[in-house]
Design a protein around this motif. Structure first.
Motif, PDB file in Angstrom:
ATOM      1  N   TRP A  46       0.788  -1.230   0.000  1.00 31.25           N
ATOM      2  CA  TRP A  46       0.000   0.000   0.000  1.00 31.25           C
ATOM      3  C   TRP A  46       0.817   1.275   0.000  1.00 31.25           C
ATOM      4  CZ3 TRP A  46      -4.785   0.015  -1.570  1.00 31.25           C
ATOM      5  CH2 TRP A  46      -5.510  -1.188  -1.510  1.00 31.25           C
ATOM      6  N   TYR A  47       1.758   1.357   0.913  1.00 30.73           N
ATOM      7  CA  TYR A  47       2.418   2.655   1.015  1.00 30.73           C
ATOM      8  C   TYR A  47       3.227   2.987  -0.237  1.00 30.73           C
ATOM      9  CZ  TYR A  47       5.093   6.640   2.296  1.00 30.73           C
ATOM     10  OH  TYR A  47       5.647   7.898   2.264  1.00 30.73           O
ATOM     11  N   LEU A  48       4.003   2.043  -0.715  1.00 27.65           N
ATOM     12  CA  LEU A  48       4.803   2.343  -1.903  1.00 27.65           C
ATOM     13  C   LEU A  48       3.894   2.691  -3.085  1.00 27.65           C
ATOM     14  CD1 LEU A  48       7.785  -0.195  -1.880  1.00 27.65           C
ATOM     15  CD2 LEU A  48       7.562   2.025  -0.770  1.00 27.65           C
ATOM     16  N   GLU A  49       2.774   2.001  -3.167  1.00 26.41           N
ATOM     17  CA  GLU A  49       1.839   2.300  -4.255  1.00 26.41           C
ATOM     18  C   GLU A  49       1.234   3.692  -4.072  1.00 26.41           C
ATOM     19  OE1 GLU A  49       1.704   0.559  -6.927  1.00 26.41           O
ATOM     20  OE2 GLU A  49       3.106  -0.871  -6.018  1.00 26.41           O
ATOM     21  N   LEU A  50       0.923   4.031  -2.824  1.00 21.82           N
ATOM     22  CA  LEU A  50       0.325   5.343  -2.558  1.00 21.82           C
ATOM     23  C   LEU A  50       1.332   6.474  -2.766  1.00 21.82           C
ATOM     24  CD1 LEU A  50      -1.721   4.352   0.614  1.00 21.82           C
ATOM     25  CD2 LEU A  50      -2.704   5.193  -1.524  1.00 21.82           C
ATOM     26  N   SER A  51       2.595   6.127  -2.644  1.00 26.67           N
ATOM     27  CA  SER A  51       3.609   7.169  -2.834  1.00 26.67           C
ATOM     28  C   SER A  51       3.759   7.532  -4.319  1.00 26.67           C
ATOM     29  CB  SER A  51       4.958   6.699  -2.284  1.00 26.67           C
ATOM     30  OG  SER A  51       5.586   5.785  -3.173  1.00 26.67           O
ATOM     31  N   LYS A  52       3.398   6.602  -5.167  1.00 27.46           N
ATOM     32  CA  LYS A  52       3.612   6.838  -6.600  1.00 27.46           C
ATOM     33  C   LYS A  52       2.819   8.035  -7.141  1.00 27.46           C
ATOM     34  CE  LYS A  52       5.123   2.162  -7.471  1.00 27.46           C
ATOM     35  NZ  LYS A  52       4.789   0.814  -7.967  1.00 27.46           N
ATOM     36  N   PRO A  53       1.504   8.098  -6.874  1.00 24.20           N
ATOM     37  CA  PRO A  53       0.786   9.265  -7.396  1.00 24.20           C
ATOM     38  C   PRO A  53       1.339  10.584  -6.863  1.00 24.20           C
ATOM     39  CG  PRO A  53      -0.654   7.862  -6.031  1.00 24.20           C
ATOM     40  CD  PRO A  53       0.607   7.112  -6.281  1.00 24.20           C
ATOM     41  N   ILE A  54       1.836  10.567  -5.638  1.00 23.85           N
ATOM     42  CA  ILE A  54       2.365  11.821  -5.102  1.00 23.85           C
ATOM     43  C   ILE A  54       3.655  12.202  -5.808  1.00 23.85           C
ATOM     44  CG2 ILE A  54       3.280  12.952  -3.033  1.00 23.85           C
ATOM     45  CD1 ILE A  54       1.434  11.113  -1.400  1.00 23.85           C
ATOM     46  N   LEU A  55       4.516  11.219  -5.992  1.00 22.07           N
ATOM     47  CA  LEU A  55       5.824  11.526  -6.571  1.00 22.07           C
ATOM     48  C   LEU A  55       5.757  11.791  -8.071  1.00 22.07           C
ATOM     49  CD1 LEU A  55       8.084   8.982  -4.628  1.00 22.07           C
ATOM     50  CD2 LEU A  55       7.751  11.418  -4.176  1.00 22.07           C
ATOM     51  N   THR A  56       4.795  11.165  -8.752  1.00 22.94           N
ATOM     52  CA  THR A  56       4.772  11.320 -10.204  1.00 22.94           C
ATOM     53  C   THR A  56       3.840  12.442 -10.661  1.00 22.94           C
ATOM     54  OG1 THR A  56       3.066   9.629 -10.368  1.00 22.94           O
ATOM     55  CG2 THR A  56       5.336   8.909 -10.684  1.00 22.94           C
ATOM     56  N   ALA A  57       2.943  12.860  -9.787  1.00 25.38           N
ATOM     57  CA  ALA A  57       1.968  13.859 -10.207  1.00 25.38           C
ATOM     58  C   ALA A  57       2.644  15.189 -10.496  1.00 25.38           C
ATOM     59  CB  ALA A  57       0.899  14.036  -9.138  1.00 25.38           C
ATOM     60  N   ASP A  58       1.967  15.967 -11.295  1.00 31.12           N
ATOM     61  CA  ASP A  58       2.391  17.328 -11.590  1.00 31.12           C
ATOM     62  C   ASP A  58       2.388  18.126 -10.280  1.00 31.12           C
ATOM     63  OD1 ASP A  58       2.652  19.155 -14.118  1.00 31.12           O
ATOM     64  OD2 ASP A  58       1.586  20.278 -12.536  1.00 31.12           O
ATOM     65  N   THR A  59       3.299  19.092 -10.165  1.00 34.60           N
ATOM     66  CA  THR A  59       3.369  19.857  -8.924  1.00 34.60           C
ATOM     67  C   THR A  59       2.101  20.646  -8.645  1.00 34.60           C
ATOM     68  OG1 THR A  59       4.640  21.455 -10.176  1.00 34.60           O
ATOM     69  CG2 THR A  59       5.852  20.092  -8.593  1.00 34.60           C
ATOM     70  N   SER A  60       1.259  20.792  -9.661  1.00 30.97           N
ATOM     71  CA  SER A  60      -0.006  21.476  -9.394  1.00 30.97           C
ATOM     72  C   SER A  60      -0.935  20.579  -8.590  1.00 30.97           C
ATOM     73  CB  SER A  60      -0.681  21.866 -10.716  1.00 30.97           C
ATOM     74  OG  SER A  60      -0.998  20.689 -11.429  1.00 30.97           O
ATOM     75  N   VAL A  61      -0.768  19.284  -8.727  1.00 31.55           N
ATOM     76  CA  VAL A  61      -1.578  18.322  -7.977  1.00 31.55           C
ATOM     77  C   VAL A  61      -0.893  17.990  -6.657  1.00 31.55           C
ATOM     78  CG1 VAL A  61      -2.640  16.049  -8.025  1.00 31.55           C
ATOM     79  CG2 VAL A  61      -2.413  17.373 -10.145  1.00 31.55           C
ATOM     80  N   SER A  62       0.411  17.816  -6.730  1.00 33.66           N
ATOM     81  CA  SER A  62       1.168  17.387  -5.556  1.00 33.66           C
ATOM     82  C   SER A  62       2.356  18.318  -5.392  1.00 33.66           C
ATOM     83  CB  SER A  62       1.585  15.932  -5.802  1.00 33.66           C
ATOM     84  OG  SER A  62       2.639  15.551  -5.025  1.00 33.66           O
ATOM     85  N   SER A  63       2.321  19.092  -4.325  1.00 36.05           N
ATOM     86  CA  SER A  63       3.289  20.182  -4.155  1.00 36.05           C
ATOM     87  C   SER A  63       4.702  19.670  -3.913  1.00 36.05           C
ATOM     88  CB  SER A  63       2.874  21.052  -2.971  1.00 36.05           C
ATOM     89  OG  SER A  63       3.024  20.298  -1.786  1.00 36.05           O
ATOM     90  N   ILE A  64       5.654  20.566  -4.069  1.00 35.83           N
ATOM     91  CA  ILE A  64       7.047  20.250  -3.756  1.00 35.83           C
ATOM     92  C   ILE A  64       7.138  19.782  -2.315  1.00 35.83           C
ATOM     93  CG2 ILE A  64       9.362  21.230  -3.508  1.00 35.83           C
ATOM     94  CD1 ILE A  64       8.882  21.674  -6.272  1.00 35.83           C
ATOM     95  N   ALA A  65       6.429  20.471  -1.443  1.00 35.38           N
ATOM     96  CA  ALA A  65       6.470  20.122  -0.012  1.00 35.38           C
ATOM     97  C   ALA A  65       5.905  18.726   0.215  1.00 35.38           C
ATOM     98  CB  ALA A  65       5.684  21.141   0.795  1.00 35.38           C
ATOM     99  N   ALA A  66       4.867  18.384  -0.563  1.00 34.35           N
ATOM    100  CA  ALA A  66       4.268  17.059  -0.422  1.00 34.35           C
ATOM    101  C   ALA A  66       5.230  15.985  -0.925  1.00 34.35           C
ATOM    102  CB  ALA A  66       2.952  16.997  -1.186  1.00 34.35           C
ATOM    103  N   LYS A  67       5.884  16.265  -2.025  1.00 37.57           N
ATOM    104  CA  LYS A  67       6.851  15.293  -2.555  1.00 37.57           C
ATOM    105  C   LYS A  67       7.994  15.096  -1.575  1.00 37.57           C
ATOM    106  CE  LYS A  67       5.815  16.369  -7.351  1.00 37.57           C
ATOM    107  NZ  LYS A  67       5.856  15.418  -8.434  1.00 37.57           N
TER     108      LYS A  67
END
Length: 927
Positions: A684-705
């Motif tokens: 779960w966690y590694l899979e959940l990390s993928k959308p955060i790390l791969t998403a555009d910064t407009s969806v997932s901020s630098i701080a979130a990454k």
RNA sequence: AGGCGCGUAGCUCAGUUGGUUAGAGCACCACCUUGACAUGGUGGGGGUCAGCAGUUCGAGUCUGCUCGUGCCUACCA
């Protein structure tokens, strides 16, 4: 990193590096924690039992070391008197030499040589297991320090009259020519015969029939006994009979020992060759007639025709002669317990000799109390019963052995046979003011190996010197050993240590089960089912395994069968699992209080687990190396719900592992690590990390990454420390790369094994994050279930509709839409208000919320109807069960409120789920 | 003869002080080579908790008995 985990690549160098860096030695800081290794035979080799025990000890030691204790794992080897001497004698025999040809001194030189040549095998195997023992303190039971301790103990016990020399019947091994203790005798049932022999009365008034399993010993009979109340024989008591074949006359005596119900009710009494008869003989002042030599051939006390015969030859001859004399009445088949020496395998004889004994009664008393009052605790506790049972009926311990390899008894005799005990001949002479012309001869015997082993915990720490180590590390904390040596070793350690240090040797005794093969059979060379831990680590080709198992068998005729079975069981040989996987397997099988069947498929599963960790680490490194992992405290960091969730779950996993290790539940510890790593972190966690790390910064901020990278690394780093005690190599290998990313300064001389063990923090557990992730998982699993059941390709992007949702569901959807889209492979999620109607769909429930996957060409209506029916049926069954429960006034009145409330909740949930699904079903049917 | 264990899915085993629909790994079935991992992923099937009786609102869990099985100790010649 390589794509596939290869233990041989990573395990090779770490051990040496740790050892050379001195990491195994006590740190000198913190409270002391000490384990004394059960010393393996110096010339032996590592078997599964060692692998098992060493894994558990090392797991404890590494755990405690990381927790900041001043840890010492005291290592050493045992001289193993009989075993080692036998090996060397066998080698000599191959050259046609006996030890007597060489003489004592030369022979001992040979043994020392053999120890030097082969003594390294076991220690290098201990190293292969990753055991973090302190090699700088390695001891050997025959080294100077320990020999000195042995001597001191012997002398003091002698002076206190707790060691004495006495003549009595002992278990004599006619092959090894030595006495052995009761414990070294293995009695097993064997098929034999019962011979009924006629003894005629001297006065000619009749005869008696005596039944015996050992007719040859009749040549040493001193009497025939009957029960005093036995009406059949009462009138014969006191009469004399003619002992056949030997021309002697012996009396008929009465003794309670005789069981009138058994056999003929008449027992021949052979005081020199039977323990019971010996006691009877003492009661009746019967002469002891020893008819055997040390080889158990017949000596000059036997009639001339039998002299020089082996005991079994003599038996045949006696039977033949009795038959010829018409005195053999009957021969019956009879199974009897045959006592054999555990080393030689030959039948042991009760034999009258002079031996040294320890008077154990006064030593046993405090040793029993120490366990009764909890100073020593057995784990599992039921072994205490075994201990008590033996200790409360303990017999004096015969400690002398007629061997050469061992601690020589520090006693000298003058020509009159007077005994002087002391540290040396000089000391003895001066102490007893013996004039130079008095000739002294040292006792030729050595001590039972277990005598020195009994002193192990304190002799290795320097006793009788008052060393700092002794003060710091004694009593040791726990002894990890097998139940088979509770009497041999554990009990004797407790007695001797209490006597000489006033302390218990250890506070706890963890008793492991026996390692068996996959079929539950004991592993033994002769069965050819032995698994070598090294072969599990390195792997072995089939041919090599077959050769190994069939080599130098005691029964060479078994070779064919062993080869056959081996080929069938391991058609591909044994693959290399690596030390970590072997250790993990051992821990996961180590549930308390039962034997362990070693299951190869478990080892394979845990090898795969190592690979899983390896690849998780690859993923983490791939996403964090040369990336901003949020180590700069100035930078903004945003933790996602997944980050907060995995951190929460990590705290809980840590708690589980720690409490499991604290209570010796290595299986639970292993399981907690396995489940957290695979089912939560990876799945779960590694899979959940993928959308955060791969998403555009407009969806997932630098701080979130940043937050996610930081969490990826920190959780992995912690997980490695959490696993290190069980899996030292892979955790070290990965940690070296991960630690800098987690902001832990490490250098070449640093190691995960010196890092602090994780400490769970309650404050890091975020219940909202846990609930939210449960919701996310519920949605994803619901959609996956429809996919799976409806045979929709996993890659096919789906649109879904959510309906009947609460405002909380809506908030969650708004916040976590991205997770759902990615992990469930959706192309869109549409939120429907209460009034809006979903298209014809397959439906799943998450709480009251409905998830709809539109059918439109994807889903077969009948399949969905089937699926719904199945679900509804399940819910119906549950409803009935819960309703019945709640309708029972006894339940609602008597069960705790919380339990009743839970049931009510269950009822509501099931009822609403059922009606929702029924509605869907109805809608589909009318289509 | 005494003592200690064990009996839960096809296999190897978990299952805390009794309280959701008894869990895991392996094996099995179906689908999938998706960018950490096919030593993998997703979904699924599979259990009268050896049997009987009892205690309890409720028993895999506590009690008794029976059956099967393993070990330890002491032994009858």
């Amino acid at each position: 990193m390589e794509k596939t985990y290869d233990p041989s690549q990573i395990e090779a160098s770490w051990y040496q590096s740790w050892e050379e860096s001195g990491f195994f030695a006590p740190s000198g800081d913190g409270t002391a924690y000490c384990i004394a290794i059960p010393p393996p035979n110096v010339t032996g080799s590592l078997h599964m039992g060692h692998a098992f025990q060493h894994t558990l000890m090392d797991t404890l030691i590494r755990f405690k070391r990381m927790q900041g204790h001043n840890t010492l794992w005291q290592v050493g080897t045992d001289h193993a008197g009989i075993a080692t001497q036998m090996v060397v004698e066998r080698q000599l025999l191959a050259e046609g030499i006996s030890r007597h040809d060489l003489g004592r001194e030369k022979f001992l030189e040979k043994v020392w040589q053999w120890k030097t040549d082969s003594g390294g095998a076991i220690t290098s195997q201990i190293r292969r297991m990753g055991s973090s023992v302190d090699w700088s303190r390695e001891r050997f039971t025959m080294d100077a320090g320990l020999s000195n301790a042995v001597q001191e103990v012997f002398i003091q016990l002698y002076e206190e009259k707790l060691i004495y020399r006495g003549q009595r019947l002992v278990n004599w091994d006619p092959k090894l020519h030595t006495a052995i203790s009761d414990l070294e005798v293995i009695s097993e049932e064997e098929a034999g015969h019962m011979w009924h022999i006629q003894y005629d009365l001297v006065d000619g008034s009749g005869s008696l029939i005596v039944a015996t399993t050992r007719p040859e010993t009749m040549l040493g009979d001193s009497a025939v006994a009957v029960h005093p109340d036995d009406k059949r024989y009462k009138h014969l008591i006191g009469k004399e009979i003619n002992l056949p074949l030997s021309g002697r006359t012996i009396p008929i005596i009465a003794d309670e020992y005789v069981d009138p119900e058994f056999g003929t009710g008449c027992v021949k009494i052979t005081p020199a060759h039977d323990f019971n008869d010996y006691e009877v003989g003492k009661r009746h002042n019967l002469p002891l007639i020893n008819i055997f030599t040390v080889d158990a051939t017949l000596n000059d006390n036997a009639p001339e025709t039998y002299r020089g015969l082996d005991r079994f030859e003599a038996r045949k001859q006696v039977v033949k002669d009795l038959e010829a004399a018409g005195l053999l009445i009957k021969v019956a088949e009879h199974t009897l317990k045959v006592p054999r020496g555990d080393r030689s395998g030959v039948v042991v004889e009760p034999y009258l000799t002079d031996q040294w004994y320890v008077a154990v009664e006064s030593l046993a008393k405090p040793a029993i109390e120490a366990v009764e009052n909890g100073d020593i605790e057995f784990v599992p506790k039921n072994w205490e019963n075994t201990y008590f049972a033996w200790m409360r009926d303990i017999q004096d311990w015969c400690i002398s052995r007629q061997l050469w390899w061992g601690h020589r008894i520090p006693a000298w005799y003058d020509e009159q046979g007077k005994v002087y005990v002391g540290r040396s001949e000089d000391e003895v002479r001066s102490k007893h003011q013996l004039r130079p012309e008095v000739k002294l001869k040292q006792d030729a015997d050595v001590l039972d190996t277990w005598f020195s082993s009994a002193l192990w915990t304190f002799s290795t720490l320097g006793w009788p010197e008052k060393t700092k180590e002794l003060e710091t590390f004694h009593p040791t904390n726990v002894l990890v050993t097998g139940f088979d040596i509770i009497f041999f070793w554990v009990a004797r350690m407790i007695m001797m240590t209490l006597k000489f240090t006033g302390e218990v040797p250890f506070k706890q005794v963890y008793i492991t089960g026996l390692i068996r093969d996959e079929d539950g059979q004991k592993m033994s060379k002769s069965k050819g089912n032995v698994l070598d831990p090294l072969d599990l680590i390195d792997g072995i080709e089939l041919e090599a395994l077959v050769a190994k198992r069939t080599q130098s068998l005691m029964q060479p005729e078994m070779a064919k069968k062993i080869a056959q079975v081996t080929r069938k069981q391991f058609p591909q040989g044994i693959p290399a699992f690596g030390t970590d996987a072997l250790r993990f397997t051992i821990c996961s099988l180590a549930s308390t209080g039962r034997d362990i069947r070693f299951d190869m498929s478990r080892a394979e599963g845990y090898r795969n687990f190592c690979n899983k960790i390896w690849n998780a680490a690859r993923y983490v490194l791939m996403n964090t190396e040369n990336e901003d992992c949020g180590l700069n405290p100035e930078d903004d960091i945003e933790l996602s719900v997944a980050d907060r969730w995995i951190i929460s779950r990590l705290q809980q996993a840590e708690q589980s592992v720690i409490s499991a290790l604290d209570s010796y539940r290595f299986d639970h510890a292993a399981q907690a690590i396995y489940e957290f790593t695979w089912n939560e972190y990876c799945d779960w966690y590694l899979e959940l990390s993928k959308p955060i790390l791969t998403a555009d910064t407009s969806v997932s901020s630098i701080a979130a990454k940043r937050g996610t990278r930081r969490t990826l690394v920190k959780v992995l780093e912690t997980l490695l420390r959490l696993s290190h005690p069980i899996m030292p190599f892979i955790s070290e290998e990965i940690w070296q790369r991960v630690a800098p990313l987690a902001g832990i300064a490490n250098s070449k001389d640093s190691s995960i094994m010196l890092q602090p063990y994780p400490v769970p923090e309650q404050s890091k557990i975020n219940v909202n994050a846990i609930a939210d992730i449960e919701w996310i998982k519920g949605v994803i699993i619901g959609i996956r279930n429809i996919r799976g059941e409806m045979d929709i390709a996993p890659g096919k992007k789906l649109p879904v509709y959510f309906s009947h949702g609460s405002t909380e569901d809506k908030t969650r959807l708004d916040n976590y839409r991205n997770f759902l889209l990615t992990l469930a492979k959706l192309d869109d999620i549409t939120w429907l208000e209460q009034t809006e109607q979903a298209p014809t769909s397959a439906t799943q429930l998450v709480g009251d919320m409905e998830i709809h996957v539109p059918m439109a060409g994807l889903i077969d209506k009948d399949a969905e109807i089937n699926r719904l029916n199945k679900e509804i049926e399940k819910l119906s069954r549950e409803l009935t069960r819960v309703k019945d429960k709640l309708n029972n006034p006894n339940f609602t009145d008597k069960a705790p409120e919380a339990v009743v409330a839970k049931e009510k909740q269950k009822l509501e949930a099931a009822a609403s789920a059922k009606s929702a699904l029924e509605e869907k079903l109805q809608a589909l049917r009318v289509l």
